[in-house]
Design a protein around this motif. Structure first.
Motif, short mmCIF file in Angstrom:
data_model
loop_
_atom_site.label_atom_id
_atom_site.label_comp_id
_atom_site.label_asym_id
_atom_site.label_seq_id
_atom_site.Cartn_x
_atom_site.Cartn_y
_atom_site.Cartn_z
N ASP A 7 5.07 11.56 -27.38
CA ASP A 7 6.09 10.53 -26.78
C ASP A 7 7.50 10.93 -26.96
O ASP A 7 8.22 10.84 -27.98
CB ASP A 7 5.85 9.29 -27.87
CG ASP A 7 6.75 8.20 -27.32
OD1 ASP A 7 6.87 8.07 -26.20
OD2 ASP A 7 7.05 7.40 -28.20
N HIS A 8 7.94 11.91 -26.00
CA HIS A 8 9.04 12.47 -25.96
C HIS A 8 9.74 12.32 -24.71
O HIS A 8 9.14 12.37 -23.77
CB HIS A 8 8.62 14.05 -26.38
CG HIS A 8 10.22 14.90 -26.81
ND1 HIS A 8 10.98 15.31 -25.86
CD2 HIS A 8 10.38 15.48 -27.72
CE1 HIS A 8 11.83 15.78 -26.15
NE2 HIS A 8 11.68 16.08 -27.62
N PRO A 9 11.17 12.05 -24.85
CA PRO A 9 11.79 11.73 -23.52
C PRO A 9 11.68 12.84 -22.49
O PRO A 9 11.67 12.93 -21.38
CB PRO A 9 13.33 11.86 -24.02
CG PRO A 9 13.17 11.45 -25.55
CD PRO A 9 11.80 11.96 -25.91
N LEU A 10 11.78 14.09 -23.00
CA LEU A 10 11.70 15.23 -22.00
C LEU A 10 9.99 15.40 -21.42
O LEU A 10 10.13 15.56 -20.02
CB LEU A 10 11.77 16.62 -22.86
CG LEU A 10 11.72 17.93 -21.98
CD1 LEU A 10 12.64 18.01 -20.53
CD2 LEU A 10 11.87 18.95 -22.87
N ALA A 11 9.23 14.84 -22.13
CA ALA A 11 7.96 14.84 -21.42
C ALA A 11 7.90 13.71 -20.34
O ALA A 11 6.96 14.24 -19.22
CB ALA A 11 6.58 14.88 -22.76
N ALA A 12 8.38 12.72 -20.72
CA ALA A 12 8.33 11.60 -19.73
C ALA A 12 9.18 12.09 -18.35
O ALA A 12 8.61 11.91 -17.24
CB ALA A 12 9.03 10.38 -20.26
N HIS A 13 10.24 12.91 -18.76
CA HIS A 13 10.87 13.30 -17.59
C HIS A 13 10.09 14.38 -16.64
O HIS A 13 10.27 14.41 -15.61
CB HIS A 13 12.39 13.98 -18.16
CG HIS A 13 13.04 14.70 -17.30
ND1 HIS A 13 14.21 14.22 -16.42
CD2 HIS A 13 12.97 16.13 -16.84
CE1 HIS A 13 14.61 15.12 -15.52
NE2 HIS A 13 14.01 16.33 -15.81
N LEU A 14 9.42 15.26 -17.22
CA LEU A 14 8.63 16.27 -16.40
C LEU A 14 7.62 15.59 -15.73
O LEU A 14 7.46 15.91 -14.81
CB LEU A 14 8.22 17.25 -17.75
CG LEU A 14 9.07 18.30 -18.22
CD1 LEU A 14 8.41 18.90 -19.35
CD2 LEU A 14 9.99 19.12 -17.44
N LEU A 15 7.05 14.63 -16.42
CA LEU A 15 5.82 13.93 -15.92
C LEU A 15 6.22 13.03 -14.55
O LEU A 15 5.58 13.13 -13.57
CB LEU A 15 5.22 13.07 -16.87
CG LEU A 15 3.80 12.24 -16.34
CD1 LEU A 15 2.88 13.33 -16.06
CD2 LEU A 15 3.36 11.46 -17.64
N ALA A 16 7.42 12.64 -14.70
CA ALA A 16 7.84 11.57 -13.52
C ALA A 16 8.27 12.59 -12.22
O ALA A 16 7.89 12.46 -11.38
CB ALA A 16 9.29 11.12 -14.15
N HIS A 17 8.78 13.74 -12.67
CA HIS A 17 8.74 14.85 -11.67
C HIS A 17 7.59 15.40 -10.78
O HIS A 17 7.46 15.61 -9.96
CB HIS A 17 10.02 15.90 -12.24
CG HIS A 17 11.30 15.58 -12.01
ND1 HIS A 17 12.13 15.22 -10.92
CD2 HIS A 17 12.01 15.33 -13.21
CE1 HIS A 17 13.17 14.66 -11.43
NE2 HIS A 17 13.34 14.65 -12.76
N LEU A 18 6.64 15.81 -12.03
CA LEU A 18 5.38 16.03 -11.39
C LEU A 18 4.53 14.93 -10.58
O LEU A 18 4.03 15.35 -9.72
CB LEU A 18 4.59 16.36 -12.68
CG LEU A 18 4.46 17.61 -13.37
CD1 LEU A 18 3.89 17.61 -14.83
CD2 LEU A 18 4.27 18.80 -12.47
#
Length: 130
Positions: A7-18
């Motif tokens: 649960d990390h903001p960077l992971a959410a950011h990467l997932l959104a772009h994926l």
């Protein structure tokens, strides 16, 4: 082993772009590698370590090293994209492969291929983006 949740903001950011349909293939691969790195860091949080004494340029000091061998098992084919960042972080990781396909009517998975190293005592990561 307890469940590890990333649960990390960077992971959410990467997932959104994926997930973005406008992401080109080269960028998609780079994003997937970065997200895999974060996932592996979280997944290996509880791996066993042991203390060793190391020689620095200044003195002898204690350090921690992994005390458990690793294995990575990508589920063919989608999991293959997650393998390279793991091999880069852990060059001596044992690698195996599992092939699964889903029956179109029942959605039940069927194994069509399995090539695994000896997993006994290994901290094993199953790689599948699904």
């Amino acid at each position: 082993m307890p469940l590890q949740v990333l649960d990390h903001p960077l992971a959410a950011h990467l997932l959104a772009h994926l997930r973005d349909k406008s992401t080109d293939p080269e960028q998609f691969r780079r994003l997937a590698e970065n997200l895999t790195t974060l996932l592996v860091l979280q997944a290996t949080y509880g791996i066993r370590t042991r203390e060793v004494m190391i020689e620095t340029p200044l003195k002898t000091t204690p350090g921690k090293v992994l005390d458990q061998p690793l294995a990575a098992v990508p589920v063919l084919r989608a999991g293959l994209g997650m393998l390279q960042p793991i091999v880069r972080m852990f060059p001596d990781v044992a690698v195996g492969y599992i092939g699964l396909e889903r029956h179109e009517d029942t959605a039940i998975a069927r194994s069509y291929y399995s090539k695994l190293p000896n997993l006994h005592g290994r901290y094993t990561l199953c790689l599948d983006p699904m």
